[in-house]
Design a protein around this motif. Structure first.
Motif, mmCIF file in Angstrom:
data_model
loop_
_atom_site.group_PDB
_atom_site.id
_atom_site.type_symbol
_atom_site.label_atom_id
_atom_site.label_comp_id
_atom_site.label_asym_id
_atom_site.label_seq_id
_atom_site.Cartn_x
_atom_site.Cartn_y
_atom_site.Cartn_z
ATOM 1 N N VAL A 18 -60.885 -4.970 16.158
ATOM 2 C CA VAL A 18 -61.430 -4.237 15.003
ATOM 3 C C VAL A 18 -62.627 -4.991 14.426
ATOM 4 O O VAL A 18 -63.586 -4.376 13.950
ATOM 5 N N CYS A 19 -62.581 -6.318 14.505
ATOM 6 C CA CYS A 19 -63.736 -7.111 14.062
ATOM 7 C C CYS A 19 -64.975 -6.765 14.881
ATOM 8 O O CYS A 19 -66.078 -6.626 14.345
ATOM 9 N N GLN A 46 -57.542 -7.276 10.071
ATOM 10 C CA GLN A 46 -57.090 -6.651 11.306
ATOM 11 C C GLN A 46 -57.454 -7.553 12.490
ATOM 12 O O GLN A 46 -58.022 -8.627 12.318
ATOM 13 N N ASP A 47 -57.154 -7.113 13.710
ATOM 14 C CA ASP A 47 -57.310 -8.011 14.858
ATOM 15 C C ASP A 47 -58.773 -8.123 15.298
ATOM 16 O O ASP A 47 -59.675 -7.478 14.750
ATOM 17 N N GLU A 103 -56.578 5.944 7.466
ATOM 18 C CA GLU A 103 -56.245 5.585 8.838
ATOM 19 C C GLU A 103 -57.221 6.316 9.753
ATOM 20 O O GLU A 103 -57.430 7.525 9.607
ATOM 21 N N GLU A 113 -60.825 -5.845 6.200
ATOM 22 C CA GLU A 113 -60.478 -7.169 6.708
ATOM 23 C C GLU A 113 -58.990 -7.248 7.057
ATOM 24 O O GLU A 113 -58.194 -6.395 6.690
ATOM 25 N N PRO A 119 -64.385 -0.606 8.566
ATOM 26 C CA PRO A 119 -63.111 -1.297 8.810
ATOM 27 C C PRO A 119 -62.840 -2.360 7.738
ATOM 28 O O PRO A 119 -63.773 -3.042 7.290
ATOM 29 N N LYS A 154 -57.209 3.159 16.975
ATOM 30 C CA LYS A 154 -56.663 3.384 15.632
ATOM 31 C C LYS A 154 -56.805 2.102 14.811
ATOM 32 O O LYS A 154 -56.481 1.019 15.281
ATOM 33 N N TRP A 155 -57.301 2.267 13.556
ATOM 34 C CA TRP A 155 -57.454 1.126 12.654
ATOM 35 C C TRP A 155 -57.591 1.627 11.217
ATOM 36 O O TRP A 155 -57.737 2.833 10.960
ATOM 37 N N LEU A 156 -57.557 0.714 10.271
ATOM 38 C CA LEU A 156 -57.707 1.045 8.846
ATOM 39 C C LEU A 156 -59.158 0.850 8.414
ATOM 40 O O LEU A 156 -59.821 -0.108 8.839
ATOM 41 N N LYS A 182 -60.210 -0.252 20.604
ATOM 42 C CA LYS A 182 -59.042 0.143 19.809
ATOM 43 C C LYS A 182 -59.300 1.535 19.252
ATOM 44 O O LYS A 182 -60.360 1.795 18.669
#
Length: 560
Positions: A153-154, A149-150, A93, A147, A145, A64-66, A62
């Motif tokens: 991201v984990c 998210q999909d 972001e 918590e 990252p 892009k993630w928070l 992925k």
């Protein structure tokens, strides 16, 4: 552009900076070993490349993630207290554009909406200004990252934790400079060391020594690099000497760390000779001096001394010890004291309190490794309270020679009283409490006489190691066997056994009637008979002791 941090109140960082709950916990020993082994099945010189490849594969999941960007407070504040503001956390972001070289791994970050930070009143404009100066780029390992998210991201969160763990705890700067036939095995030894620290096999204060040594090594290496970079031309003689000095400091620290990492070198514990001071011996004119330690000396304090007694008065215990020669007596009046020189006892002296022992309180200095360490032929400590605060070694360590503790109160915070191989100890009418391990630890070939003491509430450290959980009042390590005489002691309320005898894994005690059961404890008549034979073999004499209410039991032979 800096903000005043004095009015800032740190709050909990936004989101979570650890992998999500449903992800396998990377901090468990099994998961750490497995994850690092996957990422690093290569020689030391290829470690960066292996970590880079491992992380790159995960980042492809992925782009892009928070995350929470944990930035250095120096980017935002001119002055701040590190304890109150360890980092400035900003919810951002993240856009991943990994590069081939691991050292260049950076990500593009922008402030996420709504704006959130662990610093309650940090201006949004200041954050934008800092990001603009950094070209909206941040080191990947500074971003955590959050918590919720999909699963992809984990996986990224776990990979980041593994890489951080590797570089924070496992990687050493010398790894790519030395030949290592099995680098994976070396990493496993370091993981074992880390696990021993985490589960309490290595007591907390002792673990702090390792961490401080590792941190000192890293700082000294940075100092050397910075010093070398500031030399513009050919170094002068003074600069060359300074470089060599810094280099050899690093080499010595490197050697200490390697000792810790080698299980064979730390199998008998972390204790090694700490005293390098030479003995002074007697004064040239043959007289001894009585040192009075008190803020103010009065005639009433010395009325019981003979008229020909030579006196010196000190308001500082450390200064009194520094002026001692063999045969001197240090008399301490009620008060609170600290003395680094208690860890350097090489001459035969007596240190005696006046009044109730609870009124003469000597505390350790938390920044020091040792509290009381003796290698003199005959040292006596009488009517004192020793209060351990953060030191690493035992509250009292007898390296060699003989030490007497009489009517003393020992409040331990780390390990208890340790008698090393060849040394001897006498404790009478004293109290020992609070040790993380055994209250009294006898190393192979040591000698101890314990009479009229209370040893209680020891082995306070919780550990999953069953051999460590047996420690309690008194612990003996055999081969060669120590000698122990115990009379009229009260050993109670310890989390392990009252007395534990640690024998090697090979059968050491041979009993004619039957082989010993491993881990046999006192209980039925057969066990009592066996213990009696073992104590005769060990030269252990026990008379009129009260050993009771210990969590595991009274006496046990432990197979190590």
């Amino acid at each position: 552009m800096e903000s005043d941090p004095t009015t800032s109140e740190p709050e909990a960082a936004v989101g979570s900076v650890s992998p999500p709950a449903e992800q396998a916990d990377p901090t468990t020993p099994g998961n750490l070993a497995a994850a690092v082994a996957k990422g690093l099945a290569s020689p030391a010189e290829d470690a960066d490349e292996a970590m880079s490849k491992y992380l790159s594969e995960k980042l492809k999941l992925k782009d892009k993630w928070l995350g929470v960007w944990k930035s250095n407070p120096e980017l935002f504040f001119e002055k701040y207290e590190e304890a109150s503001i360890p980092f400035v956390g900003i919810l951002v972001e993240v856009t991943c554009k990994p590069r081939q070289n691991f050292s260049c791994f950076k990500v593009t970050v922008s402030v996420a909406e709504p704006f959130s930070s662990n610093i309650a009143n940090i201006p949004r404009d200041l954050v934008d200004e800092v990001l603009e100066e950094l070209e909206y780029s941040a080191p990947l390992l500074e971003v955590y990252p959050v918590e919720g998210q999909d699963a992809d991201v984990c996986d990224i969160a776990l990979a980041l934790e593994v890489v951080r763990f590797f570089y924070d705890f496992l990687w050493r700067d010398w790894d790519d400079e030395e030949i290592c036939e099995n680098y994976t095995a070396l990493i496993e030894e370091r993981i074992n060391l880390w696990c021993d620290i985490q589960d309490g096999t290595i007591p907390g204060p002792i673990a702090q020594r390792f961490k401080k040594t590792l941190e000192k090594y890293k700082n000294k290496r940075v100092e050397l690099i910075e010093y070398q970079s500031n030399i513009k031309e050919d170094p002068s003689a003074a600069e060359a000497v300074e470089c060599w000095k810094k280099y050899y400091e690093i080499v010595m620290l490197c050697g200490l760390l390697k000792m810790w990492e080698d299980l064979r070198l730390r199998v008998h514990g972390p204790f090694f000779p700490r005293i390098l001071r030479r003995r002074k011996g007697k004064r040239d004119f043959g007289k001894t001096i009585t040192h009075i330690v008190a803020k103010v000396m009065t005639t009433d304090m010395v009325k019981n001394l003979s008229s020909d007694t030579l006196l010196q008065q000190h308001d500082d215990l450390n200064l009194a010890l520094d002026n001692c020669y063999s045969g001197d007596i240090v008399v301490i009046f009620p008060g609170e004291y600290q003395a680094a020189n208690l860890a350097l006892l090489t001459d035969d002296i007596t240190i005696q309190g006046v009044g109730k022992r609870e009124e003469i309180m000597i505390t350790s200095e938390p920044s020091h490794d040792s509290f009381v360490v003796s290698k003199a032929d005959n040292v006596k400590l009488m009517q004192l309270s020793l209060i351990q605060q953060g030191t690493v070694d035992g509250i009292v360590v007898v390296e060699s020679g003989h030490l007497t503790l009489e009517n003393c109160l020992l409040k331990c915070e780390g390990t208890g009283v340790c008698v090393l191989t060849g040394a001897s100890l006498t404790i009478t009418d004293s109290e020992i409490t609070g040790a993380q391990g055994a209250g009294v630890e006898l190393y192979p070939g040591s000698i101890a006489i314990l009479e009229g003491n209370e040893i209680h509430h020891c082995n306070t450290l919780r550990t999953s190691d069953s051999s460590k959980s047996t420690l309690g009042g008194v612990n003996m390590k055999v081969l060669p066997a120590p000698k122990l005489k115990m009379t009229n002691n009260h050993i109670y309320n310890n989390n392990g056994y009252g007395v534990s005898i640690l024998q090697p894994s090979e059968q050491f005690f041979i009993v004619a009637e039957a082989a010993l059961n491993k881990g046999a404890a006192s209980g039925d008549k057969k066990d009592d008979k066996m213990l009696s034979k073992v104590m005769q073999t060990l030269n252990v004499e026990m008379n009129n002791n009260r050993i009771e209410a210990n969590l595991k039991g009274d006496i046990r032979i432990v197979t190590g």
